[in-house]
Scaffold this motif. Structure first.
Motif, PDB file in Angstrom:
ATOM      1  N   GLN A 110       0.853  -1.193   0.000  1.00 28.61           N
ATOM      2  CA  GLN A 110       0.000   0.000   0.000  1.00 28.61           C
ATOM      3  C   GLN A 110       0.887   1.239   0.000  1.00 28.61           C
ATOM      4  O   GLN A 110       2.064   1.166   0.385  1.00 28.61           O
ATOM      5  CB  GLN A 110      -0.878   0.003   1.256  1.00 28.61           C
ATOM      6  CG  GLN A 110      -1.778  -1.201   1.387  1.00 28.61           C
ATOM      7  CD  GLN A 110      -2.426  -1.281   2.752  1.00 28.61           C
ATOM      8  OE1 GLN A 110      -2.099  -0.518   3.656  1.00 28.61           O
ATOM      9  NE2 GLN A 110      -3.358  -2.201   2.907  1.00 28.61           N
ATOM     10  N   PRO A 111       0.368   2.378  -0.397  1.00 32.11           N
ATOM     11  CA  PRO A 111       1.173   3.616  -0.380  1.00 32.11           C
ATOM     12  C   PRO A 111       1.789   3.905   0.983  1.00 32.11           C
ATOM     13  O   PRO A 111       2.882   4.473   1.069  1.00 32.11           O
ATOM     14  CB  PRO A 111       0.158   4.684  -0.786  1.00 32.11           C
ATOM     15  CG  PRO A 111      -0.831   3.961  -1.641  1.00 32.11           C
ATOM     16  CD  PRO A 111      -0.950   2.596  -1.018  1.00 32.11           C
ATOM     17  N   SER A 112       1.128   3.489   2.058  1.00 27.44           N
ATOM     18  CA  SER A 112       1.655   3.728   3.411  1.00 27.44           C
ATOM     19  C   SER A 112       2.921   2.931   3.690  1.00 27.44           C
ATOM     20  O   SER A 112       3.642   3.217   4.653  1.00 27.44           O
ATOM     21  CB  SER A 112       0.591   3.384   4.461  1.00 27.44           C
ATOM     22  OG  SER A 112       0.227   2.023   4.363  1.00 27.44           O
ATOM     23  N   HIS A 113       3.210   1.938   2.872  1.00 27.29           N
ATOM     24  CA  HIS A 113       4.434   1.154   3.054  1.00 27.29           C
ATOM     25  C   HIS A 113       5.669   1.850   2.485  1.00 27.29           C
ATOM     26  O   HIS A 113       6.792   1.424   2.748  1.00 27.29           O
ATOM     27  CB  HIS A 113       4.291  -0.227   2.389  1.00 27.29           C
ATOM     28  CG  HIS A 113       3.351  -1.128   3.109  1.00 27.29           C
ATOM     29  ND1 HIS A 113       2.331  -1.800   2.456  1.00 27.29           N
ATOM     30  CD2 HIS A 113       3.254  -1.479   4.417  1.00 27.29           C
ATOM     31  CE1 HIS A 113       1.654  -2.533   3.334  1.00 27.29           C
ATOM     32  NE2 HIS A 113       2.198  -2.353   4.529  1.00 27.29           N
ATOM     33  N   ALA A 114       5.471   2.893   1.739  1.00 27.26           N
ATOM     34  CA  ALA A 114       6.597   3.589   1.128  1.00 27.26           C
ATOM     35  C   ALA A 114       7.519   4.185   2.185  1.00 27.26           C
ATOM     36  O   ALA A 114       7.068   4.660   3.229  1.00 27.26           O
ATOM     37  CB  ALA A 114       6.086   4.690   0.199  1.00 27.26           C
ATOM     38  N   GLY A 115       8.819   4.138   1.909  1.00 21.54           N
ATOM     39  CA  GLY A 115       9.799   4.680   2.841  1.00 21.54           C
ATOM     40  C   GLY A 115      11.121   3.956   2.673  1.00 21.54           C
ATOM     41  O   GLY A 115      11.334   3.237   1.710  1.00 21.54           O
ATOM     42  N   ILE A 116      11.993   4.158   3.650  1.00 22.97           N
ATOM     43  CA  ILE A 116      13.298   3.490   3.647  1.00 22.97           C
ATOM     44  C   ILE A 116      13.287   2.427   4.732  1.00 22.97           C
ATOM     45  O   ILE A 116      12.965   2.708   5.885  1.00 22.97           O
ATOM     46  CB  ILE A 116      14.435   4.496   3.897  1.00 22.97           C
ATOM     47  CG1 ILE A 116      14.430   5.579   2.816  1.00 22.97           C
ATOM     48  CG2 ILE A 116      15.784   3.782   3.923  1.00 22.97           C
ATOM     49  CD1 ILE A 116      15.367   6.734   3.110  1.00 22.97           C
ATOM     50  N   TYR A 117      13.644   1.212   4.371  1.00 22.54           N
ATOM     51  CA  TYR A 117      13.688   0.119   5.332  1.00 22.54           C
ATOM     52  C   TYR A 117      15.151  -0.180   5.646  1.00 22.54           C
ATOM     53  O   TYR A 117      15.969  -0.360   4.748  1.00 22.54           O
ATOM     54  CB  TYR A 117      12.983  -1.114   4.773  1.00 22.54           C
ATOM     55  CG  TYR A 117      11.490  -0.918   4.714  1.00 22.54           C
ATOM     56  CD1 TYR A 117      10.911  -0.228   3.647  1.00 22.54           C
ATOM     57  CD2 TYR A 117      10.667  -1.377   5.737  1.00 22.54           C
ATOM     58  CE1 TYR A 117       9.540  -0.009   3.604  1.00 22.54           C
ATOM     59  CE2 TYR A 117       9.299  -1.166   5.699  1.00 22.54           C
ATOM     60  CZ  TYR A 117       8.742  -0.478   4.627  1.00 22.54           C
ATOM     61  OH  TYR A 117       7.383  -0.255   4.595  1.00 22.54           O
ATOM     62  N   LEU A 118      15.452  -0.215   6.931  1.00 20.18           N
ATOM     63  CA  LEU A 118      16.822  -0.486   7.384  1.00 20.18           C
ATOM     64  C   LEU A 118      16.849  -1.696   8.293  1.00 20.18           C
ATOM     65  O   LEU A 118      15.975  -1.860   9.152  1.00 20.18           O
ATOM     66  CB  LEU A 118      17.406   0.708   8.132  1.00 20.18           C
ATOM     67  CG  LEU A 118      17.573   2.004   7.358  1.00 20.18           C
ATOM     68  CD1 LEU A 118      16.495   3.000   7.703  1.00 20.18           C
ATOM     69  CD2 LEU A 118      18.945   2.619   7.639  1.00 20.18           C
TER      70      LEU A 118
END
Lengths: 113, 113
Positions: free
Chosen positions: A80-88
């Motif tokens: 979903q769009p809310s999953h967008a971001g940087i995963y570390l």
């Protein structure tokens, strides 16, 4: 010193599709932490894995630590769009007295509507 | 519940000027405290950590210093900023037992001009 390599470095997926991010360590992982970061913000803790073969889920995100404890994967189902971001991913260096983490370079996830 | 604050949120400073970034934690006692820097293309780098008042460990030689004047206060300082000090500075805390996840503040964006 322990190093973590994340792949891919960036990922663009269509909304609704599944995706997997990998984190590979040069040494045995005693604790593996997944965080999410939106640009310009702090890191949000997602999950911690400690045992070989362990798997944890939170909503549509599942993280696994392999049996040999040198690789972890983060899987997102029906993105979903809310999953967008940087995963570390971060690894516990097991230093007494303080928990010191070393982080991977991050995976930038973009979700296209 | 625990809360971590950082200020300022953004800062633009000229080369050679001093620096003071502050981090405070609420809702927990004797936390381990950490300062990280996130520079473009270089991932998240641990700068300092502290297991108690006045106890500071430095991870990398640099132009910065840290202090912990109170149990839940962590300060990052510099006497003279360099261009290379630009970046996104994150403070984090963890439980004093040394295990478990770290919780991050919202960060300070520092631009040295």
């Amino acid at each position: 010193s322990q190093e973590l390599e994340q792949s891919p470095q960036s990922l663009i997926v269509q909304e609704g599709k599944n995706l997997t991010i990998n984190c590979t360590s040069s040494k045995t992982l005693y604790g593996l932490y997944w965080y999410k970061q939106k640009y310009g913000e702090g890191l949000i803790f997602l999950m911690m894995l400690q045992k070989g073969g362990e798997e944890k889920s939170h909503e549509k995100i599942t993280a696994k630590l392999d049996e040999k404890k040198q690789q972890s994967s983060l899987h997102i189902t029906a993105s979903q769009p809310s999953h967008a971001g940087i995963y570390l991913c971060g690894a516990d260096l097991k230093i007494q007295g303080a928990q010191k983490l070393v982080f991977g370079q991050g995976t930038r996830l973009t979700i296209n509507p | 519940s625990q809360t971590i604050h950082q200020w300022p949120a953004t800062l633009v400073q000229p080369v050679g000027s001093p620096l003071s970034l502050e981090c405070t934690v609420e809702g927990t006692s004797n936390p381990n405290l950490y300062w990280y820097r996130q520079a473009a293309g270089r991932g998240l780098q641990l700068l300092f950590y502290s297991v108690g008042i006045g106890q500071i460990s430095s991870e990398v030689p640099q132009n910065l210093s840290a202090s912990r004047p109170q149990d839940r206060q962590f300060i990052l300082s510099s006497k003279k900023l360099l261009l290379s000090d630009s970046g996104f500075y994150l403070c984090a805390w963890s439980l004093p037992s040394g295990g478990g996840e770290q919780y991050f503040g919202p960060g300070t964006r520092l631009t040295v001009t």
